[in-house]
Motif scaffolding. Structure first.
Motif, PDB file in Angstrom:
ATOM      1  N   LEU A 117       0.601   1.532  -0.315  1.00 46.72           N
ATOM      2  CA  LEU A 117       0.047   0.570  -1.277  1.00 46.72           C
ATOM      3  C   LEU A 117      -0.468  -0.678  -0.563  1.00 46.72           C
ATOM      4  O   LEU A 117      -1.518  -1.232  -0.936  1.00 46.72           O
ATOM      5  N   THR A 118       0.234  -1.131   0.468  1.00 47.69           N
ATOM      6  CA  THR A 118      -0.198  -2.323   1.199  1.00 47.69           C
ATOM      7  C   THR A 118      -1.475  -2.043   1.997  1.00 47.69           C
ATOM      8  O   THR A 118      -2.355  -2.906   2.068  1.00 47.69           O
ATOM      9  N   ILE A 119      -1.588  -0.866   2.560  1.00 46.97           N
ATOM     10  CA  ILE A 119      -2.835  -0.490   3.246  1.00 46.97           C
ATOM     11  C   ILE A 119      -3.990  -0.489   2.254  1.00 46.97           C
ATOM     12  O   ILE A 119      -5.087  -0.970   2.550  1.00 46.97           O
ATOM     13  N   SER A 120      -3.743   0.025   1.063  1.00 47.86           N
ATOM     14  CA  SER A 120      -4.777   0.024   0.030  1.00 47.86           C
ATOM     15  C   SER A 120      -5.198  -1.395  -0.337  1.00 47.86           C
ATOM     16  O   SER A 120      -6.399  -1.683  -0.478  1.00 47.86           O
ATOM     17  N   LEU A 121      -4.229  -2.297  -0.473  1.00 45.15           N
ATOM     18  CA  LEU A 121      -4.545  -3.697  -0.766  1.00 45.15           C
ATOM     19  C   LEU A 121      -5.339  -4.320   0.370  1.00 45.15           C
ATOM     20  O   LEU A 121      -6.307  -5.056   0.141  1.00 45.15           O
ATOM     21  N   ARG A 122      -4.962  -4.023   1.612  1.00 46.88           N
ATOM     22  CA  ARG A 122      -5.674  -4.583   2.762  1.00 46.88           C
ATOM     23  C   ARG A 122      -7.123  -4.094   2.798  1.00 46.88           C
ATOM     24  O   ARG A 122      -8.042  -4.853   3.086  1.00 46.88           O
ATOM     25  N   ILE A 123      -7.329  -2.826   2.516  1.00 46.21           N
ATOM     26  CA  ILE A 123      -8.691  -2.281   2.526  1.00 46.21           C
ATOM     27  C   ILE A 123      -9.530  -2.920   1.426  1.00 46.21           C
ATOM     28  O   ILE A 123     -10.696  -3.278   1.637  1.00 46.21           O
ATOM     29  N   ALA A 143      -3.217  -7.622  -8.405  1.00 46.19           N
ATOM     30  CA  ALA A 143      -2.530  -7.262  -9.655  1.00 46.19           C
ATOM     31  C   ALA A 143      -2.227  -5.760  -9.673  1.00 46.19           C
ATOM     32  O   ALA A 143      -1.119  -5.344 -10.068  1.00 46.19           O
ATOM     33  N   ASP A 144      -3.177  -4.934  -9.259  1.00 44.87           N
ATOM     34  CA  ASP A 144      -2.924  -3.492  -9.181  1.00 44.87           C
ATOM     35  C   ASP A 144      -1.799  -3.186  -8.198  1.00 44.87           C
ATOM     36  O   ASP A 144      -0.961  -2.318  -8.451  1.00 44.87           O
ATOM     37  N   TYR A 145      -1.775  -3.908  -7.092  1.00 45.58           N
ATOM     38  CA  TYR A 145      -0.745  -3.727  -6.075  1.00 45.58           C
ATOM     39  C   TYR A 145       0.643  -4.039  -6.644  1.00 45.58           C
ATOM     40  O   TYR A 145       1.594  -3.280  -6.421  1.00 45.58           O
ATOM     41  N   VAL A 146       0.748  -5.125  -7.372  1.00 51.66           N
ATOM     42  CA  VAL A 146       2.045  -5.515  -7.945  1.00 51.66           C
ATOM     43  C   VAL A 146       2.512  -4.493  -8.975  1.00 51.66           C
ATOM     44  O   VAL A 146       3.678  -4.064  -8.963  1.00 51.66           O
ATOM     45  N   VAL A 147       1.625  -4.051  -9.846  1.00 55.09           N
ATOM     46  CA  VAL A 147       1.998  -3.084 -10.882  1.00 55.09           C
ATOM     47  C   VAL A 147       2.421  -1.761 -10.238  1.00 55.09           C
ATOM     48  O   VAL A 147       3.452  -1.177 -10.608  1.00 55.09           O
ATOM     49  N   CYS A 148       1.658  -1.277  -9.275  1.00 56.10           N
ATOM     50  CA  CYS A 148       2.002  -0.020  -8.607  1.00 56.10           C
ATOM     51  C   CYS A 148       3.299  -0.149  -7.815  1.00 56.10           C
ATOM     52  O   CYS A 148       4.085   0.801  -7.749  1.00 56.10           O
ATOM     53  N   SER A 149       3.547  -1.307  -7.226  1.00 53.01           N
ATOM     54  CA  SER A 149       4.804  -1.523  -6.497  1.00 53.01           C
ATOM     55  C   SER A 149       5.995  -1.493  -7.444  1.00 53.01           C
ATOM     56  O   SER A 149       7.050  -0.931  -7.107  1.00 53.01           O
ATOM     57  N   LEU A 150       5.853  -2.091  -8.614  1.00 57.44           N
ATOM     58  CA  LEU A 150       6.938  -2.049  -9.594  1.00 57.44           C
ATOM     59  C   LEU A 150       7.218  -0.621 -10.047  1.00 57.44           C
ATOM     60  O   LEU A 150       8.385  -0.214 -10.172  1.00 57.44           O
ATOM     61  N   ILE A 151       6.174   0.155 -10.284  1.00 59.83           N
ATOM     62  CA  ILE A 151       6.361   1.557 -10.688  1.00 59.83           C
ATOM     63  C   ILE A 151       7.027   2.346  -9.562  1.00 59.83           C
ATOM     64  O   ILE A 151       7.951   3.139  -9.807  1.00 59.83           O
ATOM     65  N   LEU A 152       6.601   2.138  -8.336  1.00 60.00           N
ATOM     66  CA  LEU A 152       7.195   2.828  -7.188  1.00 60.00           C
ATOM     67  C   LEU A 152       8.680   2.502  -7.077  1.00 60.00           C
ATOM     68  O   LEU A 152       9.512   3.405  -6.919  1.00 60.00           O
TER      69      LEU A 152
END
Length: 161
Positions: A117-123, A143-152
Motif C-alpha cells: 500500500l505504501t509503494i502504491s501511495l509513493r507511485i 485518503a485511499d491509503y488510510v482507508v485501505c490500511s484500516l481494512i488491512l
C-alpha cells in the motif's frame, strides 16, 4: 622521351622466398582496412570496479538527496522500516518457532500488505507520474491509503483470533 611503363602490361615479380633461403624469413604484412586494435593496459578490474561502483552509488545518493521531495523521503524511510520489521518477524519465526502460526502469518502479511500500500501511495504521489494518474490528487491518494490500511489491519487483527 621514354614512354611510361604501364603497370598492367608488366606483371610484378613476386619476391622469391623458399623454405631453404632463410629460416627467419617472414611473409610481408599487407595493410588491412580495419586493423585489430591492440588493448592498452588499464587498471585491474577490481580496482576499477571498486572506484566505479563507489562513484555510481555516490552519484545516486547525491541525486536522491537533491531531487527527492521531503514527503517521498518520509515514505521511503517508512518502507525501510517495514522491510526491517518483516525481516525480524521472519527471523524470529525461524529461530524461536512458529507456535502461534496465525499470529506470525497475520503480522507478516500485515507488514507485506502495508509495504504494498505504501509503494502504491509513493507511485501515485510522485511528480514524475502525474501523467499516469491525472484524476488522482495527492490528498485523494492519501485518503485511499488510510482507508485501505484500516481494512488491512482489520483483517489482520481478526485473523489472529
Amino acid at each position: 622521351m621514354a614512354g611510361k611503363k604501364n603497370a598492367r602490361s608488366e606483371p610484378a615479380a613476386a619476391p622469391a622466398t623458399t623454405a631453404t633461403s632463410t629460416p627467419s624469413a617472414k611473409a610481408p604484412l599487407t595493410p588491412t582496412k580495419n586493423p585489430i586494435p591492440i588493448p592498452t593496459p588499464a587498471q585491474p578490474k577490481a580496482v576499477a570496479a571498486q572506484g566505479g561502483w563507489a562513484q555510481v552509488f555516490q552519484n545516486l545518493y547525491d541525486y536522491y538527496l537533491s531531487e527527492t521531495p521531503q514527503r517521498t523521503k518520509l515514505l521511503d524511510v517508512f518502507l525501510l522500516f517495514l522491510v526491517l520489521v518483516g525481516a525480524l518477524q521472519f527471523l524470529y519465526c525461524i529461530l524461536a518457532g512458529n507456535y502461534p502460526f496465525n499470529a506470525f502469518l497475520s503480522g507478516f502479511c500485515g507488514t507485506v500488505g502495508q509495504f504494498v500500500l505504501t509503494i502504491s501511495l509513493r507511485i501515485q504521489t510522485t511528480e514524475a507520474n502525474k501523467a499516469d494518474f491525472p484524476k488522482v490528487s495527492p490528498e485523494r491518494a492519501f485518503a485511499d491509503y488510510v482507508v485501505c490500511s484500516l481494512i488491512l489491519h482489520f483483517f489482520c487483527v481478526n485473523f489472529i483470533n
